[in-house]
Design a protein around this motif. Structure first.
Motif, PDB file in Angstrom:
ATOM      1  N   GLN A 514       0.826  -1.214   0.000  1.00  0.00           N
ATOM      2  CA  GLN A 514       0.000   0.000   0.000  1.00  0.00           C
ATOM      3  C   GLN A 514       0.858   1.261   0.000  1.00  0.00           C
ATOM      4  OE1 GLN A 514      -0.437  -2.561   2.021  1.00  0.00           O
ATOM      5  NE2 GLN A 514      -2.374  -3.426   1.261  1.00  0.00           N
ATOM      6  N   THR A 567       1.367   5.725  -2.547  1.00  0.00           N
ATOM      7  CA  THR A 567       0.654   5.302  -1.343  1.00  0.00           C
ATOM      8  C   THR A 567      -0.836   5.351  -1.617  1.00  0.00           C
ATOM      9  OG1 THR A 567       0.242   5.749   1.002  1.00  0.00           O
ATOM     10  CG2 THR A 567       0.705   7.654  -0.413  1.00  0.00           C
ATOM     11  N   SER A 568      -1.525   4.362  -1.102  1.00  0.00           N
ATOM     12  CA  SER A 568      -2.983   4.323  -1.218  1.00  0.00           C
ATOM     13  C   SER A 568      -3.656   4.611   0.110  1.00  0.00           C
ATOM     14  CB  SER A 568      -3.414   2.941  -1.729  1.00  0.00           C
ATOM     15  OG  SER A 568      -2.983   1.921  -0.830  1.00  0.00           O
ATOM     16  N   ILE A 569      -2.869   4.964   1.105  1.00  0.00           N
ATOM     17  CA  ILE A 569      -3.405   5.268   2.435  1.00  0.00           C
ATOM     18  C   ILE A 569      -3.605   6.782   2.525  1.00  0.00           C
ATOM     19  CG2 ILE A 569      -2.990   5.128   4.911  1.00  0.00           C
ATOM     20  CD1 ILE A 569      -1.280   2.677   4.393  1.00  0.00           C
TER      21      ILE A 569
END
Length: 785
Positions: A514, A567-569
């Motif tokens: 992620q 980043t996917s957060i």
């Protein structure tokens, strides 16, 4: 016609030879026509072992010879019986008859029949008749007793056999006499040594029957006498006796007997599995396999808590062990066991026929056990890099029921990272920032296994147990992308590379997916030659528009590439790093095998490792030379500074120059060098701090005698030193040789000196330091100290 005559001739010869014979003796060859006579005799019967020593019988043989005036004589062929003198033949004088005599006893069992051959001879010893054979038969008498077969005199019977049992044996005997006359027929009769007749035997010896009870333990072997008789009723009979031995075989007819000292015991609940709880022992008066005792648990073994090990012995007492098969637990309530253990003969024919059962009491006692956690494992969660403490990540609980549950349990953490603490009630807090990328954290599951220990407060032997708390570490994008594979490659210079991959590089990131790919790559230098093209989220191709590289122009490219992750957060920031791609340009053969050993570095294109090492070595060598020169010059300066005397600054030594002025005459035009009037300096100025060379040896110094006044000794030594030109200090006038050029003392030459003592002022010597103190005292105006 001719053939018929030949055939008739052959038939005539055959008839002639049928009536003629040829005899060869020492008298020559004699041919006679013999006429066969019919003289035969029927078999002669004689009785064996006859005792008479005279003629046993006579049999007259009458023969007819051709000439009555030459009656024949008779001889026996020399057979074994004739040679041994059993038979002999006597010719009756004046008669054509002879008698056969038996001179020795004969034994039918040795030779039942003899064959005698009689010869009829004339006076010249020639045969006049065909030999005649006489058969002599030896008649049997009952002269041999029966002989037992020894192997038939041994048998066995089990002690468990019942009366009437036929033993697996038979008695045998042989007789050399003829059975046809019943001389060789043997009968058997049982003779008991006591009134207790244990056996019976059939007349022919083929069956032996058990007639009474036998016991191996009391009489392991029995014997009886058997009589063997030959002949028939009314005739002379021979008999022989022999002892028959019967071995009694043991049977399992006795039960084992326990020989244990005690039949109860107590064990702690922490006894290790497979430990011995009790030892067993038993004996059996039977023998062999019937003596070897084994053990088994018949009842009372709740939940198969125990098992038995047997050690049967056929020589002495058998032993066994009651073994703990499963862990004990006092708190479960199973504290008393009554085990019924049977001792039996496992390998006997009827193992359960004779056995003995005993009850063994086992009592379980309470012991201090480790506290037991309520769960096999616990779990929790915390995000990495959190600067503030995170409480209540997880709560563990351990119970201790020992000694009525009156013990106290404390909790500790075994891990040494120091990220977590635990309270007395089992609550876990993260008191330090946690690092997900730490080697202790599983990079796949993001799980950190926290080991929590619960310990009781037993005063002598405290015990503890450990449980695992699986703490999941939440990831933060705190790691920039890094180099993977393909970042150091060798490129062949003679390969067409335009718009083709020079190499393929991969990118890695310690963070979770992620906070990692897809990655972005940007070339920072050599952008006019190289370009990056993304193939996958973590893979890039490095392309070049150069047709072919030239190692002679540049053989090394160090290309900085900027890498950026994703980043996917929400709220996370991307991370960037700069990595260097190294490409070495080398020549390659036809198989594209690179050869970089002959590549020379080009200016501006970087250097090979060997060139860099050579440059560094040259710099170091140059530095060493410079340091050596500086040290040498510094040493010379120190040596010059140590020289105490120099030429005076006022000592002007110049050449007279020609000025070409009028009035001087031609001689005034010459320049005169007055340096010849000055003493030349020595090639090496003398050291004033060392003894002068070429001087006499210093005065010897005497040793200090005992009880000497040290003050007087020092004053004496001072006077010796003052008068010794070789003794220090070397700056005194005693050793002064040459003041030296540039000396602060000035010139001591009388050319520029005063003519009176008053013009010589040496007070300035006091300012020259302690080395000139002695001169200042001697020549100065003041009093010496």
């Amino acid at each position: 016609m001719n053939i018929s005559i030949v055939i008739l001739s052959i038939l005539s010869l055959n008839i002639l030879f049928a009536h003629c014979f040829v005899d060869v003796n020492n008298k020559g060859l004699i041919s006679r026509i013999r006429v066969k006579r019919e003289w035969t005799y029927p078999p002669i019967n004689i009785v064996e072992t006859s005792p008479q020593a005279v003629a046993y019988f006579k049999q007259k043989i009458i023969g007819t010879v051709k000439s009555s005036t030459n009656p024949p004589t008779y001889e026996l062929m020399p057979t074994v019986a004739v040679k041994d003198g059993i038979f002999d033949l006597v010719t009756n004088p004046g008669s054509a008859s002879a008698d056969i005599w038996q001179l020795k006893p004969v034994d039918r069992e040795q030779t039942p029949r003899f064959t005698l051959t009689i010869l009829a001879l004339d006076a010249n010893g020639n045969k006049v008749e065909d030999p005649v054979e006489v058969t002599v038969n030896v008649l049997d008498v009952n002269d041999n007793a029966p002989v037992f077969v020894q192997s038939s005199l041994h048998g066995n019977v089990s002690e468990a056999a019942t009366i009437g049992t036929i033993l697996n044996m038979k008695v045998e005997a042989t007789d050399a006499d003829l059975k046809g006359e019943n001389y060789g027929v043997v009968s058997f009769y049982y003779v008991s040594p006591t009134d207790d007749k244990k056996f019976n035997i059939s007349e022919n010896g083929q069956q032996i029957l058990l007639n009474g009870e036998v016991d191996f333990e009391t009489t392991p072997q029995l014997t009886f006498v058997v009589v063997a008789k030959d002949g028939y009723p009314g005739a002379s009979r021979s008999e022989t006796t022999a002892t028959v031995t019967i071995t009694v075989l043991d049977a399992n007819d006795h039960a084992p007997v326990y020989t244990n000292d005690k039949f109860d015991t107590s064990v702690g609940e922490l006894l290790p599995v497979q430990s011995t709880v009790m030892k067993l022992s038993a004996s059996d008066i039977d023998q062999g396999i019937n003596k070897a005792v084994s053990f088994k648990i018949d009842s009372g073994n709740t939940d198969e808590q125990f098992s038995v090990r047997s050690n049967p012995s056929a020589d002495g007492d058998s032993t066994g062990e009651i073994v703990l098969n499963k862990p004990l637990d006092f708190e479960s309530g199973l504290t008393d066991f009554s085990l019924r253990v049977t001792a039996y003969n496992k390998d006997a024919k009827n193992p359960d026929l004779y056995s003995t059962t005993k009850t063994f009491e086992i009592k379980v006692t309470d012991e201090n056990e480790a506290p037991q956690f309520t769960q096999e494992a616990y779990s929790g969660y915390v995000r990495e890099n959190n600067p503030d403490p995170v409480p209540d990540i997880a709560t563990v609980q351990a119970i201790d029921n020992d000694f009525g549950g009156n013990q106290t349990v404390t909790y500790t953490i075994d891990n040494n990272e120091g990220w977590f603490i635990i309270s007395s009630d089992g609550k876990i807090t993260a008191n330090e920032p946690v690092d997900r990328e730490h080697p202790s954290v599983n990079p796949v599951t993001n799980i950190y296994e926290l080991a929590v220990r619960a310990t009781d407060n037993h005063p002598v032997h405290p015990r503890s147990s450990v449980v695992t708390v699986n703490v999941e570490i939440g990831d933060v994008n705190d790691n920039a992308p890094e180099k993977g594979s393909g970042w150091r490659e060798i490129v062949c210079e003679n390969v067409n590379r335009k718009y083709k991959n020079v190499t393929i590089v991969t990118v890695v990131d310690k963070d979770t997916p992620q906070n990692g790919p897809p990655f972005h790559a940007k070339i920072l230098e050599y952008t006019d030659i190289f370009m990056a093209e993304g193939y996958d989220d973590d893979r890039f191709g490095i392309l070049s528009d150069v047709l072919q590289f030239d190692a002679a122009e540049q053989n090394l490219y160090e290309i900085p590439i900027q890498l950026t992750d994703s980043t996917s957060i929400p709220g996370e920031s991307v991370m960037t790093s700069t990595q260097t791609l190294t490409l070495s340009i080398c020549s390659c053969n036809s198989d594209y095998v690179p050869d970089c050993s002959f590549t020379k570095p080009v200016a501006g294109a970087g250097f090979s490792v060997a060139a860099i090492v050579a440059i560094i070595a040259a710099i170091l060598l140059l530095l060493i030379i410079v340091l050596a020169v500086v040290a040498y010059r510094r040493r010379n300066m120190v040596e010059l500074e140590k020289q105490a005397l120099f030429l005076d600054e006022d000592d002007v030594r110049e050449n007279l120059q020609a000025y070409h002025d009028e009035g001087g005459g031609e001689e005034d035009n010459d320049a005169y060098n007055i340096s010849v009037l000055q003493a030349p300096p020595p090639p090496h100025p003398k050291r004033t701090d060392e003894p002068p060379q070429g001087q006499s040896a210093p005065f010897p110094r005497s040793k200090i005698p005992p009880d000497t006044d040290i003050g007087d000794y020092i004053n004496g030594a001072k006077d010796i030193a003052d008068n010794d030109p070789t003794a220090p200090p070397f700056d005194s006038l005693l050793v002064f040789d040459y003041e030296g050029q540039g000396s602060d003392a000035g010139s001591l030459s009388s050319l520029n000196s005063g003519t009176t003592d008053g013009s010589q002022d040496y007070d300035y010597l006091n300012n020259w330091g302690p080395r000139f103190k002695k001169l200042a005292d001697m020549y100065g105006g003041g009093e010496s100290d």
